[in-house]
Write a protein that holds these residues in place. Structure first.
Motif, short mmCIF file in Angstrom:
data_model
loop_
_atom_site.label_atom_id
_atom_site.label_comp_id
_atom_site.label_asym_id
_atom_site.label_seq_id
_atom_site.Cartn_x
_atom_site.Cartn_y
_atom_site.Cartn_z
N PRO B 286 -22.77 -86.57 -42.52
CA PRO B 286 -24.08 -85.31 -42.87
C PRO B 286 -24.31 -85.16 -41.92
N LYS B 287 -24.26 -83.49 -41.34
CA LYS B 287 -24.64 -82.73 -40.61
C LYS B 287 -26.27 -81.85 -40.44
N GLU B 288 -27.14 -81.77 -41.67
CA GLU B 288 -28.11 -81.18 -42.07
C GLU B 288 -29.13 -82.60 -41.67
N ALA B 289 -28.61 -83.81 -41.47
CA ALA B 289 -29.71 -84.94 -41.19
C ALA B 289 -30.15 -84.71 -40.07
N PHE B 290 -29.07 -84.48 -39.56
CA PHE B 290 -30.15 -84.24 -37.74
C PHE B 290 -30.39 -82.52 -37.54
N LYS B 291 -31.10 -82.08 -38.09
CA LYS B 291 -32.03 -80.49 -38.07
C LYS B 291 -33.55 -80.87 -38.24
N ARG B 292 -33.78 -81.88 -37.59
CA ARG B 292 -35.19 -81.71 -37.53
C ARG B 292 -36.00 -81.75 -36.43
N ASN B 293 -36.88 -80.48 -36.85
CA ASN B 293 -37.71 -80.31 -35.29
C ASN B 293 -38.63 -81.00 -34.68
N ASN B 294 -38.43 -81.88 -35.67
CA ASN B 294 -40.02 -82.93 -34.96
C ASN B 294 -39.37 -83.71 -34.44
N ILE B 295 -38.11 -84.40 -34.46
CA ILE B 295 -37.85 -85.45 -33.31
C ILE B 295 -37.30 -85.09 -32.07
N SER B 304 -20.51 -100.84 -30.93
CA SER B 304 -18.54 -99.79 -29.76
C SER B 304 -19.43 -99.40 -28.76
N MET B 305 -18.55 -98.72 -27.83
CA MET B 305 -19.37 -98.15 -26.77
C MET B 305 -19.71 -96.89 -27.25
N GLY B 306 -19.48 -96.15 -28.32
CA GLY B 306 -20.47 -95.29 -28.19
C GLY B 306 -19.31 -94.11 -29.12
N GLN B 307 -18.71 -94.47 -30.46
CA GLN B 307 -17.98 -93.62 -30.87
C GLN B 307 -18.79 -92.51 -31.90
N MET B 308 -19.40 -92.53 -32.56
CA MET B 308 -20.07 -91.99 -33.85
C MET B 308 -20.80 -91.00 -33.29
N VAL B 309 -21.63 -91.27 -31.73
CA VAL B 309 -21.95 -90.55 -30.68
C VAL B 309 -22.31 -89.32 -30.05
N ASP B 310 -21.22 -89.06 -30.73
CA ASP B 310 -20.24 -87.50 -30.58
C ASP B 310 -21.12 -86.31 -31.43
N ASP B 311 -20.89 -87.07 -32.83
CA ASP B 311 -20.28 -86.51 -33.86
C ASP B 311 -22.38 -86.04 -34.34
N VAL B 312 -23.03 -87.15 -33.73
CA VAL B 312 -24.67 -86.49 -33.71
C VAL B 312 -24.96 -85.87 -32.79
N LYS B 313 -24.81 -86.01 -31.26
CA LYS B 313 -24.09 -85.05 -30.66
C LYS B 313 -24.27 -83.34 -31.14
N ALA B 315 -23.79 -83.06 -34.37
CA ALA B 315 -24.69 -82.46 -35.68
C ALA B 315 -25.63 -81.60 -34.81
N CYS B 316 -26.88 -82.73 -33.96
CA CYS B 316 -27.87 -81.84 -33.58
C CYS B 316 -28.55 -81.01 -32.66
N GLU B 317 -27.21 -80.28 -31.53
CA GLU B 317 -26.60 -79.13 -30.90
C GLU B 317 -27.46 -79.56 -29.76
N ASP B 318 -28.14 -80.19 -29.88
CA ASP B 318 -28.66 -80.35 -28.13
C ASP B 318 -28.66 -81.67 -27.91
N VAL B 319 -27.33 -82.05 -26.75
CA VAL B 319 -26.68 -83.50 -26.30
C VAL B 319 -28.18 -84.19 -25.29
N HIS B 320 -29.18 -82.86 -25.21
CA HIS B 320 -30.34 -84.01 -24.81
C HIS B 320 -30.66 -84.68 -25.33
N LYS B 321 -30.77 -84.19 -26.44
CA LYS B 321 -31.72 -85.22 -27.55
C LYS B 321 -31.44 -86.42 -27.81
#
Lengths: 250, 350
Positions: B286-295, B304-313, B315-321
């Motif tokens: 659900p990429k559209e869930a991560f297009k929120r400016n207020n977050i 896990s050691m971090g797997q879905m986190v890649d997709d979150v990064k 989707a939100c197009e700003d890894v620093h977030k």
């Protein structure tokens, strides 16, 4: 003029890709003729292997599926369990059946799956270009046994008919060849018997066909058939290894 | 229909039978063995067939056969067994055939452990078989949701002619919860006129897996991805939990999301403006869930050691977030450690 022989309806009109002198062509025809004569063409599903016969779905004029390498007996199990009234058979080579698919064939036989397996044993990997098969004869050369198969290094060939016949679920197992006209006739009878076993719901049936591969053996078609007669058949004796059809009928 | 108390593995089996599944091919492995056991008991009662295969490889190839023969069919396993099934999953995908595959994940890699884990995200969501493909992946967070998703999975498989994976974990499989089997209206299923039933008087049915001509295979892959585009447009699902005024968002799925919810409630009690985004479909994500400016930060939590986190990064197009916290190896997250990690990220942002 009367027609004394014509192409079976069990084969399509597609040209096969098999090499001159390869046994696949004869065995395809025999299987197709048997299915036609038993009036099974409308109700049969063939599971084709990975190997030269992967394209057999272009040739057998019945429903068809391409299985993963060695897994044809498992895929056939799935189909047969859904359609117990249909005829389901696998058509597999020696790499497919006796190497990567050993577990699948052994357990399909042990479960007594009501399917038929046509097993082409030519002692070589054909499609990938002449590598050693589990059925490559001792001292026989292959691209991965360049000095000839040394049983101390590469082990011994697997005798599939002997092995499968020890399993209670296997009801008919016969090893045949198509190296002479007489053996072609015997092979057809064996194939028919195997499909009759399935029709009667007796259990698993397997016909091993000792076959030729002129291209990868580096022999002419005639010399390849001589190799079958002189080298292959002495190591893989022809005959019925299991016949529980009479016992079941009692 | 009244609620019944059921173990997750058995509830999944019952849901499959309710959905019309009549064929199950499987192999025992902890923590999912109660599922094949349930099917062995219950399928014959409804005229179905259970076969215990000699391996997971064989089971998935039986599924390939049964699916191609037109049946509603299921297999299940846990992580190392799902690794073995990858070959067959690829073949079913390539052949465009419907199947439902349940993965009750355990810790890995290798034989790993029998404790719950979420470390198969990459294998199941990114594709553990060869070639260009995706499978629909549904991630239940409770036993009730597992039941509902299994029923939905059979419809999705039949509509889109694709394997659908239920990606749960040992906790969902092993725990007991009250569940309801509502006869949810099932979706319209296209006729399976491709099924292997014998050609009869008509055309042959062919289930093909090989294209020797690269241009043929490329065309088929393009068609496959046109299908995936439709699935992305129509079937993407996620849940927002207390997200209306949130300035921070946890991201978690399945069992982790369940634990994160209690962490969110505790943090809310202390005045933190935080919520949870819970992907229910992992593919499509659900990429559209991560297009929120207020977050200000997305706090990804996984077992896990971090797997879905890649997709979150992505989707939100700003890894620093995006920040990550996880436990691995079969360790189950506690809500306390999630609360503590959340505070360490939010600082005094009350």
């Amino acid at each position: 003029m009367s027609v004394v022989f014509q192409k079976t309806k069990g084969l399509t009109d597609n040209k096969t890709h098999y090499c001159p002198g390869c046994s696949h062509g004869i065995v395809h025809r025999l299987v197709a003729e048997v299915l036609e004569e038993m009036n099974l063409l409308e109700d049969t599903i063939v599971v084709v292997p990975v190997g030269c016969a992967v394209l057999a779905l272009n040739y057998f004029d019945v429903d068809a599926i391409q299985a993963a390498h060695g897994r044809a007996p498992a895929t056939a199990t799935g189909i047969k369990r859904v359609h117990p009234d249909k005829t389901v058979f696998t058509y597999q080579g020696d790499g497919d059946l006796a190497a990567i698919g050993t577990a699948e064939i052994v357990h399909a036989a042990a479960r007594g799956e009501k399917i038929t397996t046509i097993f082409i044993n030519n002692g070589i990997y054909g499609m990938t270009g002449g590598q050693m098969a589990p059925t490559t004869l001792p001292y026989m050369k292959a691209t991965t046994a360049p000095l000839g198969r040394d049983v101390n290094i590469q082990g011994y060939p697997i005798k599939v008919s002997e092995m499968i016949s020890t399993l209670d679920g296997a009801k008919y197992v016969e090893r045949v060849s198509v190296n002479t006209p007489a053996n072609v006739i015997k092979a057809k009878k064996a194939i028919r018997k195997a499909f009759e076993v399935q029709q009667k719901g007796l259990g698993f049936s397997l016909i091993e066909v000792v076959s030729s591969c002129p291209t990868n053996w580096g022999l002419t078609p005639v010399k390849a058939m001589e190799f079958v007669s002189e080298k292959m058949i002495p190591y893989y004796p022809l005959g019925v290894y299991k016949d529980e059809t009479a016992e079941e009928a009692k | 229909m009244a609620k019944v108390l059921m173990k997750g593995n058995e509830a999944v089996g019952k849901a499959a039978i309710e959905a019309g599944c009549r064929y199950f091919f499987g192999y025992p492995i902890t923590p999912q063995s109660e599922l094949p056991e349930y099917m062995a008991r219950e399928l014959p009662k409804v005229g179905g067939v259970f076969v215990q295969s000699e391996s997971e490889i064989s089971a998935i190839n039986m599924v390939y056969g049964a699916a191609s023969a037109g049946a509603r069919v299921m297999t299940s396993s846990s992580s190392p067994g799902i690794a073995l099934k990858q070959e067959g999953i690829g073949y079913i995908t390539k052949a465009n055939r419907p199947a439902v595959i349940v993965n009750m994940m355990r810790g890995g890699p290798g034989l790993g452990t029998i404790q719950p884990s979420q470390a198969d995200y990459h294998m199941c969501v990114k594709g553990g078989s060869n070639g260009d493909y995706h499978n629909i992946v549904l991630a239940p967070s409770s036993i009730q949701e597992a039941v509902d998703m299994v029923i939905e999975a059979f419809d999705l498989a039949d509509i889109y002619l694709t394997p659908v994976i239920i990606l749960a974990d040992g906790l969902i499989g092993q725990m007991m919860e009250p569940v309801e089997f509502t006869n949810k209206k099932q979706r319209e299923i296209p006729k399976k006129d491709w099924a292997l039933v014998g050609k009869g008087k008509g055309e042959r049915h062919i289930t093909k897996n090989l294209d020797l001509n690269p241009l043929d295979l490329e065309r088929e892959n393009i068609e496959l991805f046109e299908k995936y585009k439709k699935i992305e447009e129509n079937e993407t699902q996620y849940e927002d939990y207390l997200m209306e005024d949130a300035e921070y968002a946890f991201v978690a799925y399945g069992t982790s999301a369940r634990i994160v919810k209690s962490a969110v409630r505790k943090l809310r009690e202390e005045g933190y403006k935080i919520g949870l985004i819970r992907p229910k479909t992992l593919w499509p994500f659900p990429k559209e869930a991560f297009k929120r400016n207020n977050i200000k930060k997305y706090i990804d939590i996984e077992m896990s050691m971090g797997q879905m986190v890649d997709d979150v990064k992505l989707a939100c197009e700003d890894v620093h977030k995006v920040v990550f916290y996880g436990r691995s190896g079969g360790v189950i997250l506690s809500s306390e450690e999630i609360v503590d990690f959340g505070k360490s990220i939010m600082g005094g942002a009350l």
